[in-house]
Design a protein around this motif. Structure first.
Motif, PDB file in Angstrom:
ATOM      1  N   ARG A 201       1.729  -1.259   0.316  1.00 23.52           N
ATOM      2  CA  ARG A 201       0.539  -0.180   0.111  1.00 23.52           C
ATOM      3  C   ARG A 201       0.784   1.047  -0.202  1.00 23.52           C
ATOM      4  N   ASP A 202       1.863   0.908   0.521  1.00 21.32           N
ATOM      5  CA  ASP A 202       2.732   1.929   0.928  1.00 21.32           C
ATOM      6  C   ASP A 202       4.139   2.010  -0.861  1.00 21.32           C
ATOM      7  N   GLY A 203       3.592   0.984  -1.751  1.00 21.20           N
ATOM      8  CA  GLY A 203       4.524   1.092  -2.553  1.00 21.20           C
ATOM      9  C   GLY A 203       5.765  -0.193  -2.665  1.00 21.20           C
ATOM     10  N   PHE A 204       6.634  -0.462  -2.846  1.00 20.53           N
ATOM     11  CA  PHE A 204       7.576  -1.362  -3.060  1.00 20.53           C
ATOM     12  C   PHE A 204       8.015  -2.198  -2.164  1.00 20.53           C
ATOM     13  N   VAL A 205       8.177  -3.667  -2.211  1.00 23.07           N
ATOM     14  CA  VAL A 205       8.771  -4.428  -0.726  1.00 23.07           C
ATOM     15  C   VAL A 205      10.235  -5.182  -0.377  1.00 23.07           C
ATOM     16  N   ILE A 206      10.566  -4.665  -0.167  1.00 19.87           N
ATOM     17  CA  ILE A 206      11.892  -5.073  -0.587  1.00 19.87           C
ATOM     18  C   ILE A 206      11.514  -6.878   0.990  1.00 19.87           C
ATOM     19  N   ALA A 207      11.702  -7.769  -0.137  1.00 20.02           N
ATOM     20  CA  ALA A 207      11.905  -9.138   0.600  1.00 20.02           C
ATOM     21  C   ALA A 207      13.894  -9.463   0.776  1.00 20.02           C
ATOM     22  N   GLN A 208      14.217  -9.971   1.724  1.00 15.10           N
ATOM     23  CA  GLN A 208      15.101 -10.414   2.515  1.00 15.10           C
ATOM     24  C   GLN A 208      16.139 -11.526   3.148  1.00 15.10           C
ATOM     25  N   GLU A 209      17.049 -12.120   2.627  1.00 17.57           N
ATOM     26  CA  GLU A 209      17.679 -13.159   3.165  1.00 17.57           C
ATOM     27  C   GLU A 209      17.531 -12.528   4.958  1.00 17.57           C
ATOM     28  N   TYR A 210      16.953 -13.683   5.967  1.00 22.43           N
ATOM     29  CA  TYR A 210      16.688 -13.517   7.310  1.00 22.43           C
ATOM     30  C   TYR A 210      18.744 -13.617   8.007  1.00 22.43           C
ATOM     31  N   LEU A 211      19.582 -13.503   8.599  1.00 26.06           N
ATOM     32  CA  LEU A 211      20.432 -13.166   8.912  1.00 26.06           C
ATOM     33  C   LEU A 211      20.058 -13.789  10.086  1.00 26.06           C
ATOM     34  N   THR A 212      20.767 -14.985  11.120  1.00 27.93           N
ATOM     35  CA  THR A 212      20.645 -15.616  12.131  1.00 27.93           C
ATOM     36  C   THR A 212      21.432 -14.563  13.087  1.00 27.93           C
ATOM     37  N   GLU A 213      21.999 -14.326  12.753  1.00 28.87           N
ATOM     38  CA  GLU A 213      23.101 -13.119  14.020  1.00 28.87           C
ATOM     39  C   GLU A 213      22.009 -12.096  14.426  1.00 28.87           C
ATOM     40  N   ALA A 214      20.834 -11.999  13.375  1.00 25.88           N
ATOM     41  CA  ALA A 214      20.277 -10.668  14.247  1.00 25.88           C
ATOM     42  C   ALA A 214      19.354 -11.053  15.371  1.00 25.88           C
ATOM     43  N   THR A 215      19.091 -12.560  15.537  1.00 24.20           N
ATOM     44  CA  THR A 215      19.227 -12.315  16.730  1.00 24.20           C
ATOM     45  C   THR A 215      19.491 -11.626  18.481  1.00 24.20           C
ATOM     46  N   LYS A 216      21.014 -11.412  17.569  1.00 25.85           N
ATOM     47  CA  LYS A 216      21.634 -10.657  19.011  1.00 25.85           C
ATOM     48  C   LYS A 216      21.577  -8.537  18.242  1.00 25.85           C
ATOM     49  N   GLY A 217      20.576  -8.706  17.626  1.00 26.11           N
ATOM     50  CA  GLY A 217      20.844  -6.717  17.496  1.00 26.11           C
ATOM     51  C   GLY A 217      21.709  -6.688  16.247  1.00 26.11           C
ATOM     52  N   ASP A 218      21.552  -5.671  15.975  1.00 22.69           N
ATOM     53  CA  ASP A 218      23.112  -5.248  14.922  1.00 22.69           C
ATOM     54  C   ASP A 218      23.962  -4.030  15.420  1.00 22.69           C
ATOM     55  N   THR A 219      24.839  -3.587  14.776  1.00 26.77           N
ATOM     56  CA  THR A 219      26.120  -2.886  15.038  1.00 26.77           C
ATOM     57  C   THR A 219      25.513  -2.017  14.467  1.00 26.77           C
ATOM     58  N   ARG A 220      25.873   0.010  15.390  1.00 26.08           N
ATOM     59  CA  ARG A 220      25.638   1.165  14.159  1.00 26.08           C
ATOM     60  C   ARG A 220      26.701   1.530  14.321  1.00 26.08           C
ATOM     61  N   LEU A 221      27.314   1.811  13.507  1.00 23.85           N
ATOM     62  CA  LEU A 221      28.612   2.386  13.256  1.00 23.85           C
ATOM     63  C   LEU A 221      29.048   4.113  12.374  1.00 23.85           C
ATOM     64  N   PHE A 222      29.220   5.018  13.305  1.00 22.63           N
ATOM     65  CA  PHE A 222      29.471   6.305  12.301  1.00 22.63           C
ATOM     66  C   PHE A 222      30.691   6.325  11.331  1.00 22.63           C
ATOM     67  N   LEU A 223      30.573   7.147   9.926  1.00 25.77           N
ATOM     68  CA  LEU A 223      31.151   7.375   9.435  1.00 25.77           C
ATOM     69  C   LEU A 223      31.503   8.470   8.826  1.00 25.77           C
ATOM     70  N   MET A 224      32.406   9.112   9.337  1.00 30.27           N
ATOM     71  CA  MET A 224      32.491  10.232   8.519  1.00 30.27           C
ATOM     72  C   MET A 224      33.338  10.647   7.910  1.00 30.27           C
ATOM     73  N   ASN A 225      33.464  11.420   6.395  1.00 30.40           N
ATOM     74  CA  ASN A 225      34.242  11.281   5.386  1.00 30.40           C
ATOM     75  C   ASN A 225      34.716  10.216   5.285  1.00 30.40           C
ATOM     76  N   GLY A 226      33.928   9.116   5.361  1.00 29.42           N
ATOM     77  CA  GLY A 226      34.236   7.706   4.792  1.00 29.42           C
ATOM     78  C   GLY A 226      35.131   7.116   5.765  1.00 29.42           C
ATOM     79  N   GLU A 227      35.673   7.542   6.680  1.00 33.26           N
ATOM     80  CA  GLU A 227      35.899   6.723   7.718  1.00 33.26           C
ATOM     81  C   GLU A 227      34.921   6.224   9.197  1.00 33.26           C
ATOM     82  N   PRO A 228      35.481   5.309   9.874  1.00 25.43           N
ATOM     83  CA  PRO A 228      34.778   5.733  11.417  1.00 25.43           C
ATOM     84  C   PRO A 228      35.450   5.974  11.742  1.00 25.43           C
ATOM     85  N   LEU A 229      34.171   7.238  12.914  1.00 32.68           N
ATOM     86  CA  LEU A 229      34.408   8.278  14.316  1.00 32.68           C
ATOM     87  C   LEU A 229      35.057   7.940  14.622  1.00 32.68           C
ATOM     88  N   GLN A 230      35.950   8.173  15.394  1.00 36.01           N
ATOM     89  CA  GLN A 230      36.673   7.907  16.864  1.00 36.01           C
ATOM     90  C   GLN A 230      36.910   9.104  17.647  1.00 36.01           C
TER      91      GLN A 230
END
Length: 346
Positions: A201-230
């Motif tokens: 109803r809102d447009g296209f659908v993404i169907a995606q492989e389920y990754l078993t590691e997803a049960t542990k959540g995900d990792t958010r990493l910030f990149l600045m100027n293409g490099e990991p921000l530290q």
């Protein structure tokens, strides 16, 4: 430096969000800082950007929360692109879906006007226009991505479901924050048709492989100027752990942030995405990682930088402002010789 941040709306922007953190970091460094809601953008007859905005000056604050609440309580003033050096596009178009559809494209359209007026615009507005939905993610190397199809065809999705041994993720092409994300398996296969219909109803659908590691959540990493921000050897990253029984790790969807250490695998992923991000002028982005796969690249308004700062007791916002200061300096040295897309990731 005169810097403005575009947000969705003054009423919905919360004082503890990442954009107020960036604004407060700039304010503490003596810069003139303005906040602009998408609905306050305008085009003046002389051919430049004209906006209503909110700002505070000549006051001291103990925290970003008190700072931004003071901003929100201000009356509107008017500035133009002739008054600005930097325009940082920090609104989220996905938040406007079905609410203010006219606002989805406004920031980068007006951002291009400001850019023509000599303002440094971050992230590069022309690239943002091409990244307004999750299809931008598909332009990165296939080795990074889970198996994915994007379609509105029920039969294609159901065939993909079989190929994935009756376990997959369904989500809308446009959207963020974990909205309308579903994990389909044998237990709820009877709801597959209705789920596809709801997302369609809102447009296209993404169907995606389920990754078993997803049960542990995900990792958010910030990149600045293409490099990991530290900062001081600590990376701007966090593990977002799913709420019980929920496949979504987004903080707004109930995910819990936890500290996490950088790994060679994560560094390799960041290195592979770097060339395109730099080419596209993507100054500050958030990448979401599950296992050895990249799940999403947030180029509009990646959040959580303030949460990460509190977690590691480090100030990650100030280096972002320091990097912008350098861009203003480079532009003053080279005048019209540096394109915005190049300047954005220098």
């Amino acid at each position: 430096m005169k810097i403005a941040f575009i947000i969705n709306d003054h009423k919905t922007e919360k004082p503890n969000y990442t954009t107020p953190a960036l604004g407060y970091a700039a304010y503490k460094r003596g810069h003139e800082v303005y906040f602009i809601g998408v609905g306050e953008l305008a085009y003046a007859s002389r051919g430049h950007l004209s906006v209503r905005c909110k700002s505070v000056k000549d006051k001291k604050f103990n925290s970003q929360e008190t700072y931004f609440k003071a901003v929100q309580n201000q009356e509107f003033s008017t500035i133009t692109s002739e008054d600005l050096e930097v325009l940082f596009l920090r609104n989220n178009p996905a938040d406007e879906i079905n609410e203010r559809d006219w606002a989805q494209n406004a920031a980068f359209i007006f951002g291009e006007i400001a850019m023509r007026n000599g303002v440094i615009v971050l992230n590069h507005p022309k690239s943002l226009a091409g990244a307004v939905n999750k299809m931008y993610f598909q332009h990165f190397p296939e080795i990074l991505r889970p198996k994915t199809i994007v379609t509105r065809d029920h039969l294609e999705i159901k065939e993909f479901f079989k190929e994935q041994k009756q376990k997959m993720i369904l989500k809308p092409l446009q959207g963020s924050g974990g909205t309308n994300v579903f994990m389909m398996d044998k237990k709820n296969e009877h709801n597959l048709t209705q789920t596809i219909d709801a997302i369609c109803r809102d447009g296209f659908v993404i169907a995606q492989e389920y990754l078993t590691e997803a049960t542990k959540g995900d990792t958010r990493l910030f990149l600045m100027n293409g490099e990991p921000l530290q900062v001081n050897g600590k990376y701007a990253m966090m593990q977002r752990v799913n709420a019980s029984g929920d496949i979504r790790s987004n903080i707004h969807a109930g995910g819990k942030p936890q500290p996490v250490k950088i790994t060679d695998q994560i560094m390799k992923l960041a290195d592979i995405v770097r060339p395109k991000l730099v080419q596209d002028g993507m100054f500050l982005v958030g990448i979401d990682i599950v296992g050895d796969k990249l799940m999403e690249i947030n180029v509009f308004s990646p959040g959580g930088l303030n949460v990460i700062g509190e977690m590691y007791e480090e100030d990650f916002a100030t280096p972002v402002i320091e990097s912008i200061e350098k861009k203003v300096y480079y532009k003053s040295m080279y005048t019209d010789y540096l394109l915005n897309s190049k300047l954005a990731t220098l």
